[in-house]
Write a protein that holds these residues in place. Structure first.
Motif, PDB file in Angstrom:
ATOM      1  N   SER A   4       5.104   1.888  -9.247  1.00 15.11           N
ATOM      2  CA  SER A   4       4.247   2.018  -8.067  1.00 15.11           C
ATOM      3  C   SER A   4       2.876   1.437  -8.376  1.00 15.11           C
ATOM      4  CB  SER A   4       4.111   3.487  -7.648  1.00 15.11           C
ATOM      5  OG  SER A   4       5.355   4.028  -7.258  1.00 15.11           O
ATOM      6  N   ILE A   5       2.430   0.509  -7.524  1.00 13.42           N
ATOM      7  CA  ILE A   5       1.148  -0.169  -7.723  1.00 13.42           C
ATOM      8  C   ILE A   5       0.362  -0.101  -6.425  1.00 13.42           C
ATOM      9  CG2 ILE A   5       0.023  -2.356  -8.287  1.00 13.42           C
ATOM     10  CD1 ILE A   5       2.482  -3.153  -9.866  1.00 13.42           C
ATOM     11  N   LEU A   6      -0.889   0.286  -6.514  1.00 14.39           N
ATOM     12  CA  LEU A   6      -1.724   0.355  -5.327  1.00 14.39           C
ATOM     13  C   LEU A   6      -2.518  -0.936  -5.136  1.00 14.39           C
ATOM     14  CD1 LEU A   6      -1.023   3.447  -5.888  1.00 14.39           C
ATOM     15  CD2 LEU A   6      -2.973   3.871  -4.370  1.00 14.39           C
ATOM     16  N   HIS A   7      -3.379  -0.935  -4.138  1.00 11.23           N
ATOM     17  CA  HIS A   7      -4.093  -2.140  -3.727  1.00 11.23           C
ATOM     18  C   HIS A   7      -5.158  -2.547  -4.744  1.00 11.23           C
ATOM     19  CE1 HIS A   7      -5.981   1.476  -2.080  1.00 11.23           C
ATOM     20  NE2 HIS A   7      -7.154   0.868  -2.237  1.00 11.23           N
ATOM     21  N   LEU A  36       2.739   4.099 -13.019  1.00 13.48           N
ATOM     22  CA  LEU A  36       1.880   4.205 -11.841  1.00 13.48           C
ATOM     23  C   LEU A  36       0.535   3.564 -12.156  1.00 13.48           C
ATOM     24  CD1 LEU A  36       1.042   5.301  -9.040  1.00 13.48           C
ATOM     25  CD2 LEU A  36       0.459   7.471 -10.171  1.00 13.48           C
ATOM     26  N   ILE A  37       0.115   2.603 -11.328  1.00 11.80           N
ATOM     27  CA  ILE A  37      -1.164   1.909 -11.532  1.00 11.80           C
ATOM     28  C   ILE A  37      -2.038   2.166 -10.311  1.00 11.80           C
ATOM     29  CG2 ILE A  37      -2.288  -0.297 -11.950  1.00 11.80           C
ATOM     30  CD1 ILE A  37       0.240  -1.311 -13.218  1.00 11.80           C
ATOM     31  N   GLY A  38      -3.182   2.811 -10.545  1.00 12.59           N
ATOM     32  CA  GLY A  38      -4.074   3.188  -9.456  1.00 12.59           C
ATOM     33  C   GLY A  38      -4.841   2.019  -8.874  1.00 12.59           C
ATOM     34  N   ALA A  39      -5.450   2.263  -7.717  1.00 12.60           N
ATOM     35  CA  ALA A  39      -6.162   1.226  -6.974  1.00 12.60           C
ATOM     36  C   ALA A  39      -7.314   0.649  -7.784  1.00 12.60           C
ATOM     37  CB  ALA A  39      -6.686   1.796  -5.661  1.00 12.60           C
ATOM     38  N   GLY A  54      -5.388   5.251 -14.345  1.00 12.14           N
ATOM     39  CA  GLY A  54      -6.255   5.766 -13.299  1.00 12.14           C
ATOM     40  C   GLY A  54      -6.931   4.661 -12.511  1.00 12.14           C
ATOM     41  N   ALA A  55      -7.302   4.976 -11.285  1.00 15.58           N
ATOM     42  CA  ALA A  55      -7.930   4.003 -10.395  1.00 15.58           C
ATOM     43  C   ALA A  55      -9.216   3.454 -11.005  1.00 15.58           C
ATOM     44  CB  ALA A  55      -8.224   4.657  -9.045  1.00 15.58           C
ATOM     45  N   GLY A  56      -9.424   2.150 -10.834  1.00 19.54           N
ATOM     46  CA  GLY A  56     -10.644   1.510 -11.289  1.00 19.54           C
ATOM     47  C   GLY A  56     -10.715   1.247 -12.772  1.00 19.54           C
TER      48      GLY A  56
END
Length: 398
Positions: free
Chosen positions: A298-301, A324-327, A344-346
């Motif tokens: 799962s990969i976010l924007h 899982l790769i955050g935005a 984590g995101a960023g």
């Protein structure tokens, strides 16, 4: 490939008359599959042909049925891959590992058993795709009942097609075409790839299920198929990668460019992507040429899987299964994100992230420290849990 012009008239077959009897049905001319109506019609032209209505003109590519036997797939796996799947308990992976010692005397028998399992597995995958397609058509009919104004749209996109291959080829061709790149040419190209490589269609089904199960914003399979650009961009990439692998690099790069322009998703056709993929929102996603993405990821924007800018050759990240790769994350260089890890995101990741650990920050660090990191007990890409352990570790207070 058939383009059929079917007029609405009193001579229409009973099934078609019943479908169009309601006052909200739009459009006097609809391009439909001959098998759908169950009666012969004159083919105006064997190539894709637009049909006209007083309010609009639309071209629909329709494939009546699957006629070719799916090619055999390679079922040989190594121990590392098998152990990985055992660890995550994936029920869909075929159990092709035998405990019988390999010898010259029994090698032929083992090959025959593997080939039989491959045929059965391929038939099971086709059946799963067909069942999913029938469910999507039921969802489309339900949507038309709720929003009659969308009748024309759903018939041309979903209900006029006998197979998911046909609908996907048509829909992607409509999305990616422009004035100098006709949808008919793209539809023929896409449909040829999808019917020839049934592994792609099996992956399409897994991607649809992944989005439906992991994204609470997805209300139905047909909703994902028509409206989720991350899903559409991923399937367009699968086609482009097939062409790239066969040496048709100009076509593959053209598809990459059109996907980037239309969906704001830039995936190089050389990148390898597994199955069960969720590209959530997907805007700003960049994946480099030598990147590899495993299964159930799962990969976010706004995620970048890129190079460092100073290395040639194999220079992009390798993402394991269940990651899982955050935005807004950047993973740079030929680094490995091991199975079941969470970013984590960023974050900016420049080094390997061990399996089942969480990395956050710029530059990214492991939660719990390098020597004793906190280990995840669930697959993050399936739970879509972005904050566990991170919130406990952070001393930031609002």
């Amino acid at each position: 490939m058939k383009a059929l012009a079917v007029p609405l008239s009193s001579a229409s077959p009973p099934l078609f008359t019943s479908l169009c009897s309601t006052s909200h049905f739009l459009g006097p001319l609809i391009s439909m599959s001959a098998n759908f109506f169950g009666s012969p019609f004159v083919v105006q032209n064997p190539s894709l042909k637009p049909f006209k209505h007083s309010a609009c003109t639309m071209a629909t590519c329709v494939h009546s049925s699957r006629t070719e036997t799916p090619p055999q797939t390679n079922t040989e796996i190594d121990d590392r891959v098998f152990d990985r799947y055992v660890k995550y308990c994936r029920p869909d992976f075929p159990d092709l590992v035998s405990c019988v010692p390999i010898s010259e005397k029994k090698s032929k028998t083992l090959h025959t058993q593997t080939q039989t399992l491959s045929e059965e597995d391929g038939a099971a995958r086709d059946e799963k795709v067909d069942d999913l397609w029938q469910r999507m058509k039921d969802e489309a009919r339900s949507d038309v009942d709720q929003e009659p104004i969308l009748s024309y749209y759903y018939f041309s996109s979903i209900l006029s097609h006998d197979t998911m291959e046909s609908a996907l080829a048509n829909y992607l061709s409509m999305k990616l075409s422009n004035s100098s790149l006709p949808s008919g040419i793209l539809c023929d190209l896409f449909l040829g790839v999808l019917t020839e490589d049934q592994e792609i269609m099996s992956s399409v089904g897994d991607d649809l299920r992944a989005v439906k199960e992991r994204d609470p914003a997805c209300i139905s399979y047909v909703h994902c198929f028509l409206n989720f650009k991350g899903f559409l961009a991923c399937q367009a990439h699968r086609i482009a990668h097939n062409l790239w692998s066969k040496g048709r690099k100009i076509l593959a790069l053209l598809i990459q460019n059109r996907v980037s322009e239309v969906f704001a998703v830039d995936i190089h056709p050389g990148a390898k992507i597994g199955r069960g993929i969720l590209l959530d929102h997907a805007t700003g996603l960049v994946v480099g040429e030598t990147a590899v993405i495993g299964n159930n990821v799962s990969i976010l924007h706004s995620v970048t899987l890129g190079g460092t800018g100073k290395v040639s050759g194999d220079r992009h990240p390798k993402i394991g299964d269940g990651v899982l790769i955050g935005a807004g994350t950047c993973v740079l260089g030929n680094v490995r994100i091991e199975d079941g890890a969470k970013i984590g995101a960023g974050s900016v990741v420049l080094k390997q992230v061990p399996a089942r650990t969480t990395a956050v920050g710029n530059p990214a660090r492991l939660i719990g420290g390098k020597d004793n990191p906190v280990m995840l007990d669930r697959i993050p890409s399936l739970t879509m849990d972005h904050t566990s352990h991170i919130s406990e570790w952070s001393d930031y207070v609002i």
